[in-house]
Design a protein around this motif. Structure first.
Motif, PDB file in Angstrom:
ATOM      1  N   ASN A 237       0.840  -1.192   0.000  1.00 15.71           N
ATOM      2  CA  ASN A 237       0.000   0.000   0.000  1.00 15.71           C
ATOM      3  C   ASN A 237       0.879   1.247   0.000  1.00 15.71           C
ATOM      4  OD1 ASN A 237      -2.990  -0.464   0.146  1.00 15.71           O
ATOM      5  ND2 ASN A 237      -2.341  -1.817   1.815  1.00 15.71           N
ATOM      6  N   ALA A 238       0.408   2.289  -0.676  1.00 14.33           N
ATOM      7  CA  ALA A 238       1.136   3.552  -0.685  1.00 14.33           C
ATOM      8  C   ALA A 238       1.109   4.170   0.708  1.00 14.33           C
ATOM      9  CB  ALA A 238       0.520   4.503  -1.705  1.00 14.33           C
TER      10      ALA A 238
ATOM     11  N   LEU B  95      -2.854   8.216  -6.913  1.00 15.98           N
ATOM     12  CA  LEU B  95      -3.313   7.175  -6.002  1.00 15.98           C
ATOM     13  C   LEU B  95      -4.049   7.734  -4.784  1.00 15.98           C
ATOM     14  CD1 LEU B  95      -0.079   4.989  -6.052  1.00 15.98           C
ATOM     15  CD2 LEU B  95      -2.127   4.720  -7.467  1.00 15.98           C
ATOM     16  N   ALA B  96      -4.828   6.856  -4.176  1.00 19.87           N
ATOM     17  CA  ALA B  96      -5.491   7.123  -2.900  1.00 19.87           C
ATOM     18  C   ALA B  96      -5.455   5.836  -2.099  1.00 19.87           C
ATOM     19  CB  ALA B  96      -6.929   7.590  -3.117  1.00 19.87           C
TER      20      ALA B  96
ATOM     21  N   VAL C  54      -7.671  -2.062   4.289  1.00 18.65           N
ATOM     22  CA  VAL C  54      -6.901  -0.952   3.739  1.00 18.65           C
ATOM     23  C   VAL C  54      -6.280  -1.371   2.410  1.00 18.65           C
ATOM     24  CG1 VAL C  54      -4.912   0.556   4.082  1.00 18.65           C
ATOM     25  CG2 VAL C  54      -6.418   0.026   6.007  1.00 18.65           C
ATOM     26  N   ARG C  55      -6.514  -0.564   1.387  1.00 19.65           N
ATOM     27  CA  ARG C  55      -5.927  -0.868   0.081  1.00 19.65           C
ATOM     28  C   ARG C  55      -5.766   0.408  -0.727  1.00 19.65           C
ATOM     29  NH1 ARG C  55      -9.658  -2.277  -4.249  1.00 19.65           N
ATOM     30  NH2 ARG C  55     -11.779  -1.632  -3.718  1.00 19.65           N
ATOM     31  N   THR C  56      -4.874   0.332  -1.706  1.00 23.16           N
ATOM     32  CA  THR C  56      -4.570   1.478  -2.554  1.00 23.16           C
ATOM     33  C   THR C  56      -5.385   1.392  -3.836  1.00 23.16           C
ATOM     34  OG1 THR C  56      -2.326   1.566  -1.664  1.00 23.16           O
ATOM     35  CG2 THR C  56      -2.717   2.723  -3.730  1.00 23.16           C
TER      36      THR C  56
ATOM     37  N   LEU D 172      -7.274   8.157   2.785  1.00 21.06           N
ATOM     38  CA  LEU D 172      -6.463   8.164   3.995  1.00 21.06           C
ATOM     39  C   LEU D 172      -5.145   8.903   3.808  1.00 21.06           C
ATOM     40  CD1 LEU D 172      -7.029   4.491   5.235  1.00 21.06           C
ATOM     41  CD2 LEU D 172      -8.330   6.550   5.786  1.00 21.06           C
ATOM     42  N   LEU D 173      -4.767   9.139   2.564  1.00 20.23           N
ATOM     43  CA  LEU D 173      -3.582   9.952   2.296  1.00 20.23           C
ATOM     44  C   LEU D 173      -3.955  11.425   2.472  1.00 20.23           C
ATOM     45  CD1 LEU D 173      -2.157   8.239  -0.927  1.00 20.23           C
ATOM     46  CD2 LEU D 173      -1.232   8.072   1.390  1.00 20.23           C
ATOM     47  N   LYS D 174      -3.364  12.060   3.453  1.00 27.45           N
ATOM     48  CA  LYS D 174      -3.643  13.460   3.740  1.00 27.45           C
ATOM     49  C   LYS D 174      -2.427  14.319   3.392  1.00 27.45           C
ATOM     50  CE  LYS D 174      -7.565  12.236   5.629  1.00 27.45           C
ATOM     51  NZ  LYS D 174      -8.844  12.454   4.919  1.00 27.45           N
ATOM     52  N   THR D 175      -2.673  15.554   2.976  1.00 26.87           N
ATOM     53  CA  THR D 175      -1.585  16.462   2.659  1.00 26.87           C
ATOM     54  C   THR D 175      -0.924  16.945   3.944  1.00 26.87           C
ATOM     55  OG1 THR D 175      -2.701  17.187   0.639  1.00 26.87           O
ATOM     56  CG2 THR D 175      -0.924  18.588   1.478  1.00 26.87           C
ATOM     57  N   VAL D 176       0.307  16.500   4.158  1.00 24.57           N
ATOM     58  CA  VAL D 176       1.020  16.849   5.385  1.00 24.57           C
ATOM     59  C   VAL D 176       2.058  17.941   5.160  1.00 24.57           C
ATOM     60  CG1 VAL D 176       0.664  14.569   6.378  1.00 24.57           C
ATOM     61  CG2 VAL D 176       2.731  15.014   5.068  1.00 24.57           C
ATOM     62  N   PHE D 177       2.454  18.140   3.887  1.00 26.41           N
ATOM     63  CA  PHE D 177       3.467  19.149   3.574  1.00 26.41           C
ATOM     64  C   PHE D 177       3.171  19.754   2.217  1.00 26.41           C
ATOM     65  CE2 PHE D 177       7.334  20.325   1.305  1.00 26.41           C
ATOM     66  CZ  PHE D 177       7.976  21.150   2.198  1.00 26.41           C
ATOM     67  N   LYS D 178       3.329  21.073   2.134  1.00 25.07           N
ATOM     68  CA  LYS D 178       3.151  21.735   0.848  1.00 25.07           C
ATOM     69  C   LYS D 178       3.976  23.009   0.817  1.00 25.07           C
ATOM     70  CE  LYS D 178      -0.362  23.324  -2.448  1.00 25.07           C
ATOM     71  NZ  LYS D 178      -1.822  23.527  -2.696  1.00 25.07           N
ATOM     72  N   ASN D 179       4.861  23.081  -0.159  1.00 19.93           N
ATOM     73  CA  ASN D 179       5.616  24.304  -0.443  1.00 19.93           C
ATOM     74  C   ASN D 179       6.302  24.891   0.783  1.00 19.93           C
ATOM     75  OD1 ASN D 179       4.514  23.914  -2.967  1.00 19.93           O
ATOM     76  ND2 ASN D 179       2.971  25.514  -2.769  1.00 19.93           N
ATOM     77  N   GLY D 180       6.950  24.010   1.534  1.00 19.54           N
ATOM     78  CA  GLY D 180       7.730  24.474   2.678  1.00 19.54           C
ATOM     79  C   GLY D 180       7.008  24.476   4.001  1.00 19.54           C
ATOM     80  N   GLN D 181       5.722  24.151   4.007  1.00 20.46           N
ATOM     81  CA  GLN D 181       4.932  24.215   5.236  1.00 20.46           C
ATOM     82  C   GLN D 181       4.498  22.819   5.696  1.00 20.46           C
ATOM     83  OE1 GLN D 181       4.445  27.223   6.867  1.00 20.46           O
ATOM     84  NE2 GLN D 181       5.863  27.914   5.277  1.00 20.46           N
ATOM     85  N   LEU D 182       4.753  22.525   6.956  1.00 22.58           N
ATOM     86  CA  LEU D 182       4.223  21.318   7.578  1.00 22.58           C
ATOM     87  C   LEU D 182       2.775  21.591   7.954  1.00 22.58           C
ATOM     88  CD1 LEU D 182       4.727  18.458   8.781  1.00 22.58           C
ATOM     89  CD2 LEU D 182       5.419  19.602  10.903  1.00 22.58           C
ATOM     90  N   LEU D 183       1.845  20.890   7.332  1.00 27.02           N
ATOM     91  CA  LEU D 183       0.419  21.189   7.490  1.00 27.02           C
ATOM     92  C   LEU D 183      -0.266  20.338   8.551  1.00 27.02           C
ATOM     93  CD1 LEU D 183      -0.532  21.584   3.718  1.00 27.02           C
ATOM     94  CD2 LEU D 183       0.127  23.359   5.355  1.00 27.02           C
ATOM     95  N   ILE D 184       0.227  19.150   8.780  1.00 23.43           N
ATOM     96  CA  ILE D 184      -0.319  18.275   9.825  1.00 23.43           C
ATOM     97  C   ILE D 184       0.831  17.841  10.711  1.00 23.43           C
ATOM     98  CG2 ILE D 184      -1.467  16.089  10.355  1.00 23.43           C
ATOM     99  CD1 ILE D 184      -2.924  16.281   7.685  1.00 23.43           C
TER     100      ILE D 184
END
Length: 457
Positions: free
Chosen positions: A109-110, A409-410, A419-421, A433-445
């Motif tokens: 799984n991813a 993918l998700a 759980v599967r991809t 279940l894949l959440k955006t944790v980082f974007k453009n220099g910022q830790l989001l979660i």
């Protein structure tokens, strides 16, 4: 390596010239493809993001990389890196999606998905593979090894003990001196602390505190080493042991004493079991005897048997024998996952409860593993060329086990299949279940250590 441009394989430097004309985005993912485990315990991404991705690149970094890579014999994408410094203030224009750390999911799984956010930087997604994959595979593999060891110990406690009390202290991290670097000890040691609370790897404590807001995630006790025993001379062995008890024992306290500097059996039968017996029994604490040589299964079961002969035992509700609270055993020599299983199985056969033993694990915990232990890989699965998305995959005829996934993918938790991809465009109304944790220099979660531990099931 603070310069992320140089934290890569050399050949990555030439890849910016290798994509089809008009490529604006590349999407890649990280997964454990196989190996010896059927489940992975995901951990470590937040440490990497905080350490490497929240500090911006500078033109000085670009200057350094240009000098090194051109002298090294590979092309350098000076314009691309200067664009990142000038347009994005040095922060990498990428988005990282990931499962929550602490997730225990089936392999294949991813765990992570990465995509560039600036169409001029399609080459960047795969450029970060070296650093990002290493940041995932190592702590996740250590966490997974530790997790499966915990499952073994938990099973034997369930079969031979009255409760699971003390489970989190049944496997102690002895691996700091055997790790390749202090950073490896810190990262791997922190991964172990997701499952157990015993460690002698101070770097792991600091990694968990600095990166995951842990308070005190692990504990240790006073313990002897061979130098502090043999310094008294062979004739002073009893005095060395007695000193350990006088210095560190007491009501509610634990002290560990390595006892095989000369003759383990003599130490148990005569020194601990006769000359110092009353001191041990009346201390109000617990003496933890550590054998440190010999064949582990035989040494452990014989040590426990001899201690029972000298100190007695009680029989628990499940019919297994337990040493009195004043004495226990820790085995730290030759310990790996299979050795834990073999020792506990032999103890069970001899009606010795798993309550009697704790383990210390060093090289097999932090060092005797590699990327192929769980067959980790980061692969591109989709590219956007001239405004259109295309699937990207590999399927080598010589090894279909290396077949990679296709598309954006998700990851879903299917009520039937677990759980599967899946492909992102097949999500429907299901949660990704894949959440955006980082974007453009910022830790989001940002997750705390306690939150991650709570995720483990």
């Amino acid at each position: 390596m603070t310069n992320i441009i140089l934290n890569a394989d050399s050949y990555k430097a030439s890849h910016y010239r290798q994509y089809p004309e008009g490529t604006s985005q590349v999407s890649s993912y990280i997964e454990p493809r196989g190996g010896q485990y059927d489940k992975a315990l995901f951990f470590g991404l937040q440490m990497f993001i905080k350490s490497y991705l929240t500090t911006p690149l500078t033109h000085q970094d670009v200057d350094e990389a240009k000098e090194i890579l051109e002298a090294h014999g590979v092309p350098f994408n000076e314009a691309g890196w200067r664009h990142i410094v000038d347009t994005h203030q040095g922060f990498l224009p990428i988005k990282i999606q990931a499962l929550p750390e602490g997730s225990v999911v089936p392999i294949s799984n991813a765990l992570v998905q990465v995509i560039n956010t600036d169409p001029k930087c399609a080459w960047l997604t795969s450029y970060v593979e070296t650093a990002l994959l290493r940041a995932i595979w190592y702590p996740t593999t250590v966490a997974t090894v530790s997790y499966h060891c915990k499952c073994i110990i938990k099973r034997y406690l369930g079969e031979t003990a009255d409760s699971l009390d003390g489970l989190e202290f049944k496997l102690h991290d002895f691996g700091a001196r055997g790790a390749t670097t202090e950073e490896a000890a810190a990262i791997g040691g922190a991964a172990h602390l997701l499952n157990f609370m015993g460690t002698d790897t101070l770097s792991a404590i600091m990694a968990a505190r600095r990166n995951y807001a842990a308070t005190m995630p692990g504990f240790s006790i006073p313990a002897a080493e061979h130098s502090t025993i043999t310094a008294w001379g062979k004739s002073g062995e009893k005095a060395a042991y007695e000193n350990m008890l006088k210095q560190f024992s007491g009501p509610g306290k634990l002290v560990a004493v390595v006892s095989d500097s000369y003759d383990l059996w003599h130490a148990i039968d005569h020194i601990w079991g006769e000359e110092l017996k009353s001191l041990v029994e009346n201390s109000g604490g617990t003496l933890v005897i550590r054998p440190d040589s010999g064949e582990p299964v035989e040494v452990v079961t014989t040590t426990i048997e001899k201690l029972m002969d000298k100190f007695g035992y009680r029989t628990n509700s499940k019919g297994y024998r337990v040493l009195p609270d004043c004495v226990r055993v820790i085995q730290g020599d030759g310990i790996a996952e299979n050795a834990i299983e073999e020792i506990l199985s032999a103890m069970k056969t001899k009606q010795q409860s798993a309550e009697n033993i704790a383990f210390g694990m060093g090289g097999a915990l932090l060092q005797k593993l590699d990327r192929d232990t769980m067959q980790f890989a980061m692969k591109a699965s989709a590219v956007k060329v001239k405004g259109l998305w295309h699937d990207v995959f590999k399927d080598p005829v010589t090894d279909h086990g290396k077949r990679s996934k296709k598309g954006r993918l998700a990851v879903v938790n299917d009520p039937v299949k677990g759980v599967r991809t899946v492909r992102e465009n097949d999500l429907g109304g299901r949660e990704n279940l894949l959440k955006t944790v980082f974007k453009n220099g910022q830790l989001l979660i940002e997750q705390s250590f306690d939150e991650i531990k709570a995720n483990i099931s």
